[in-house]
Motif scaffolding. Structure first.
Motif, short mmCIF file in Angstrom:
data_model
loop_
_atom_site.label_atom_id
_atom_site.label_comp_id
_atom_site.label_asym_id
_atom_site.label_seq_id
_atom_site.Cartn_x
_atom_site.Cartn_y
_atom_site.Cartn_z
N ALA A 14 39.12 14.48 -4.32
CA ALA A 14 40.01 13.33 -4.14
C ALA A 14 39.38 12.23 -3.30
CB ALA A 14 41.36 13.76 -3.56
N CYS A 15 38.10 11.98 -3.49
CA CYS A 15 37.42 10.94 -2.73
C CYS A 15 37.78 9.54 -3.24
CB CYS A 15 35.90 11.13 -2.77
SG CYS A 15 35.14 10.77 -4.37
N GLU A 16 38.34 9.46 -4.45
CA GLU A 16 38.79 8.23 -5.08
C GLU A 16 37.66 7.32 -5.54
OE1 GLU A 16 42.28 6.24 -3.59
OE2 GLU A 16 42.83 7.99 -2.39
N LEU A 17 36.43 7.77 -5.50
CA LEU A 17 35.31 6.95 -5.93
C LEU A 17 35.43 6.57 -7.40
CD1 LEU A 17 32.72 5.63 -4.99
CD2 LEU A 17 31.51 7.75 -5.52
N CYS A 18 35.83 7.50 -8.24
CA CYS A 18 35.97 7.20 -9.67
C CYS A 18 37.06 6.14 -9.91
CB CYS A 18 36.26 8.46 -10.48
SG CYS A 18 37.75 9.35 -10.01
N VAL A 19 38.13 6.21 -9.13
CA VAL A 19 39.20 5.22 -9.25
C VAL A 19 38.70 3.84 -8.82
CG1 VAL A 19 41.52 4.59 -8.49
CG2 VAL A 19 40.97 6.99 -8.91
N ASP A 20 37.90 3.81 -7.77
CA ASP A 20 37.32 2.54 -7.31
C ASP A 20 36.39 1.95 -8.36
OD1 ASP A 20 38.66 2.77 -4.89
OD2 ASP A 20 36.91 3.56 -3.82
N ALA A 51 30.87 6.38 -12.85
CA ALA A 51 31.77 7.24 -12.08
C ALA A 51 31.28 8.69 -12.12
CB ALA A 51 33.19 7.15 -12.61
N ALA A 52 30.88 9.16 -13.29
CA ALA A 52 30.39 10.54 -13.43
C ALA A 52 29.11 10.73 -12.61
CB ALA A 52 30.15 10.87 -14.89
N ASP A 53 28.21 9.76 -12.68
CA ASP A 53 26.95 9.85 -11.94
C ASP A 53 27.17 9.76 -10.43
OD1 ASP A 53 25.57 10.08 -14.32
OD2 ASP A 53 24.88 7.99 -14.34
N SER A 54 28.23 9.07 -10.02
CA SER A 54 28.51 8.86 -8.60
C SER A 54 29.37 9.95 -7.98
CB SER A 54 29.22 7.52 -8.40
OG SER A 54 28.42 6.46 -8.87
#
Length: 64
Positions: A14-20, A51-54
């Motif tokens: 739940a780091c929210e990076l993909c949402v960002d 997002a997948a790579d990050s």
């Protein structure tokens, strides 16, 4: 490549990076990220790949 499917495996932190990176495809639900139902993943292909790579726990998957 034309991505046709995106999913998140167990283990999301739940780091929210993909949402960002791609709010058009990912959103937060309780304590995990999820793929938005009927999201146009093919339109946002570059952002989905980013997002997948990050993802720090590498749980975002996609296929063409």
């Amino acid at each position: 490549m034309a991505i046709s499917k995106v999913w998140i495996e167990e283990g999301c932190t739940a780091c929210e990076l993909c949402v960002d990176i791609c709010p058009e495809v990912f959103e937060m639900a309780d304590d995990t990220a999820v793929v938005i139902e009927n999201a146009k993943v093919d339109v946002f292909e570059d952002q989905v790949i980013e997002a997948a790579d990050s993802c720090p726990v590498e749980v975002i998957r996609y296929e063409a």
